[in-house]
Design an enzyme around this catalytic site. Structure first.
Site, mmCIF file in Angstrom:
data_model
loop_
_atom_site.group_PDB
_atom_site.id
_atom_site.type_symbol
_atom_site.label_atom_id
_atom_site.label_comp_id
_atom_site.label_asym_id
_atom_site.label_seq_id
_atom_site.Cartn_x
_atom_site.Cartn_y
_atom_site.Cartn_z
ATOM 1 N N TYR A 1 -12.465 -1.790 -3.668
ATOM 2 C CA TYR A 1 -12.996 -1.934 -2.300
ATOM 3 C C TYR A 1 -14.517 -1.831 -2.233
ATOM 4 O O TYR A 1 -15.064 -1.590 -1.154
ATOM 5 C CB TYR A 1 -12.330 -0.909 -1.371
ATOM 6 C CG TYR A 1 -10.908 -1.290 -1.004
ATOM 7 C CD1 TYR A 1 -10.645 -2.398 -0.208
ATOM 8 C CD2 TYR A 1 -9.825 -0.547 -1.464
ATOM 9 C CE1 TYR A 1 -9.339 -2.767 0.117
ATOM 10 C CE2 TYR A 1 -8.516 -0.910 -1.139
ATOM 11 C CZ TYR A 1 -8.288 -2.018 -0.345
ATOM 12 O OH TYR A 1 -7.006 -2.385 -0.010
ATOM 13 N N GLU B 1 -9.221 -10.309 -8.038
ATOM 14 C CA GLU B 1 -8.277 -9.214 -7.790
ATOM 15 C C GLU B 1 -7.082 -9.280 -8.744
ATOM 16 O O GLU B 1 -6.601 -8.247 -9.218
ATOM 17 C CB GLU B 1 -7.827 -9.259 -6.325
ATOM 18 C CG GLU B 1 -8.982 -8.919 -5.390
ATOM 19 C CD GLU B 1 -8.719 -9.191 -3.918
ATOM 20 O OE1 GLU B 1 -9.650 -8.972 -3.111
ATOM 21 O OE2 GLU B 1 -7.603 -9.627 -3.563
ATOM 22 N N LYS C 1 0.822 -1.217 0.000
ATOM 23 C CA LYS C 1 0.000 0.000 0.000
ATOM 24 C C LYS C 1 0.859 1.271 0.000
ATOM 25 O O LYS C 1 2.046 1.223 0.323
ATOM 26 C CB LYS C 1 -0.941 -0.052 1.210
ATOM 27 C CG LYS C 1 -1.914 -1.240 1.148
ATOM 28 C CD LYS C 1 -2.938 -1.197 2.273
ATOM 29 C CE LYS C 1 -3.905 -2.366 2.174
ATOM 30 N NZ LYS C 1 -4.997 -2.278 3.171
ATOM 31 N N ASN D 1 -2.231 -0.214 6.535
ATOM 32 C CA ASN D 1 -1.701 -1.447 7.143
ATOM 33 C C ASN D 1 -0.741 -2.210 6.219
ATOM 34 O O ASN D 1 -0.684 -3.430 6.228
ATOM 35 C CB ASN D 1 -2.844 -2.331 7.663
ATOM 36 C CG ASN D 1 -3.824 -2.719 6.595
ATOM 37 O OD1 ASN D 1 -3.685 -2.304 5.444
ATOM 38 N ND2 ASN D 1 -4.806 -3.518 6.946
ATOM 39 N N HIS E 1 -2.113 -5.589 1.322
ATOM 40 C CA HIS E 1 -3.387 -6.280 1.126
ATOM 41 C C HIS E 1 -3.076 -7.731 0.806
ATOM 42 O O HIS E 1 -2.078 -8.019 0.145
ATOM 43 C CB HIS E 1 -4.137 -5.660 -0.057
ATOM 44 C CG HIS E 1 -5.254 -6.522 -0.562
ATOM 45 N ND1 HIS E 1 -6.479 -6.574 0.046
ATOM 46 C CD2 HIS E 1 -5.304 -7.412 -1.589
ATOM 47 C CE1 HIS E 1 -7.249 -7.445 -0.594
ATOM 48 N NE2 HIS E 1 -6.557 -7.969 -1.590
HETATM 49 P P1 ATP Z 1 -7.017 -6.541 3.090
HETATM 50 O O1 ATP Z 1 -8.342 -6.822 2.408
HETATM 51 O O2 ATP Z 1 -6.439 -5.160 2.741
HETATM 52 O O3 ATP Z 1 -6.014 -7.632 2.969
HETATM 53 P P2 ATP Z 1 -8.183 -7.364 5.534
HETATM 54 O O4 ATP Z 1 -8.824 -8.441 4.732
HETATM 55 O O5 ATP Z 1 -7.315 -7.742 6.688
HETATM 56 O O6 ATP Z 1 -7.292 -6.428 4.632
HETATM 57 P P3 ATP Z 1 -10.688 -5.982 5.357
HETATM 58 O O7 ATP Z 1 -11.717 -6.136 6.411
HETATM 59 O O8 ATP Z 1 -10.855 -6.643 4.035
HETATM 60 O O9 ATP Z 1 -9.275 -6.356 6.018
HETATM 61 O O10 ATP Z 1 -10.499 -4.414 5.134
HETATM 62 C C1 ATP Z 1 -9.915 -3.930 3.941
HETATM 63 C C2 ATP Z 1 -9.011 -2.769 4.302
HETATM 64 O O11 ATP Z 1 -9.802 -1.721 4.838
HETATM 65 C C3 ATP Z 1 -7.996 -3.074 5.408
HETATM 66 O O12 ATP Z 1 -6.815 -3.673 4.929
HETATM 67 C C4 ATP Z 1 -7.714 -1.698 5.939
HETATM 68 O O13 ATP Z 1 -6.837 -0.966 5.081
HETATM 69 C C5 ATP Z 1 -9.089 -1.052 5.862
HETATM 70 N N1 ATP Z 1 -9.821 -1.195 7.120
HETATM 71 C C6 ATP Z 1 -10.400 -2.319 7.619
HETATM 72 N N2 ATP Z 1 -11.001 -2.089 8.805
HETATM 73 C C7 ATP Z 1 -10.793 -0.766 9.060
HETATM 74 C C8 ATP Z 1 -11.147 0.106 10.135
HETATM 75 N N3 ATP Z 1 -11.860 -0.332 11.178
HETATM 76 N N4 ATP Z 1 -10.741 1.402 10.064
HETATM 77 C C9 ATP Z 1 -10.027 1.867 9.008
HETATM 78 N N5 ATP Z 1 -9.664 1.104 7.954
HETATM 79 C C10 ATP Z 1 -10.024 -0.197 7.985
HETATM 80 MG MG MG Z 2 -9.905 -8.063 2.943
#
Ligand code: ATP
Ligand code: MG
Length: 142
Positions: free
Chosen positions: A51, A128, A11, A114, A117
């Site tokens: 997203y 994706e 990211k 974070n 992804h």
């Molecule tokens: P990713 O899909 O990026 O691998 P993930 O599967 O661990 O991450 P998801 O629940 O799919 O998490 O959320 C997608 C992305 O949205 C997260 O990687 C993070 O960048 C963001 N995100 C998720 N939860 C929150 C939150 N509570 N506050 C802010 N951003 C969030």
């Molecule tokens: Mg995810």
């Protein structure tokens, strides 16, 4: 049966902090082979589409803004049981809850920024991968 491929992005925050090298090193050292990779900047429509599943979540607009704030690295990774193995390597979504030694524990700033992804299913890995790589079908079909 579990697939051999997953999709990842490094990211914008991690790219800006020059963590591309260290993250790719961890990916390789953990037995993943990089089958496709590019550096690009997402447009707002791209990030919104990627997203889309999160569009009702309160963090959606902020996430789109953060994901378009600079370049990302998109890659397709190969390993046995790739989706699960990579989710384990990246750690929990919230880096404060991620296990020691995971990519997010080491390189993430916050739950939103974070670092990386990782696809959450074989089905989403295909969707994706195809979002970023017009030739990715040949990888997923094997
Ligand atoms: P990713 O899909 O990026 O691998 P993930 O599967 O661990 O991450 P998801 O629940 O799919 O998490 O959320 C997608 C992305 O949205 C997260 O990687 C993070 O960048 C963001 N995100 C998720 N939860 C929150 C939150 N509570 N506050 C802010 N951003 C969030
Ligand atoms: Mg995810």
């Amino acid at each position: 049966m579990s697939g051999k491929l997953t999709f990842t992005m490094i990211k914008p925050g991690a790219v800006e902090k020059e963590y591309i090298g260290p993250i790719l090193k961890m990916i390789n050292e953990n037995g993943f082979h990089i089958v496709a990779m590019k550096l690009l900047q997402l447009t707002i429509p791209d990030a919104k589409a990627f997203y889309e599943v999160h569009k009702e979540r309160p963090f959606y607009n902020s996430l789109v803004e953060s994901m378009t704030s600079g370049p990302i690295v998109a890659a397709i990774l190969e390993k046995e049981n790739a989706v699960e193995a990579y989710r384990k390597l990246i750690g929990a979504t919230d880096p404060s809850k991620a296990e020691e030694g995971t990519i997010r524990k080491l390189y993430a700033d916050s739950i939103e920024a974070n670092a990386v992804h990782g696809s959450d299913s074989d089905e989403n890995a295909i969707i994706e991968g195809n979002f970023f790589f017009s030739t990715s079908d040949k990888f997923f079909k094997g």
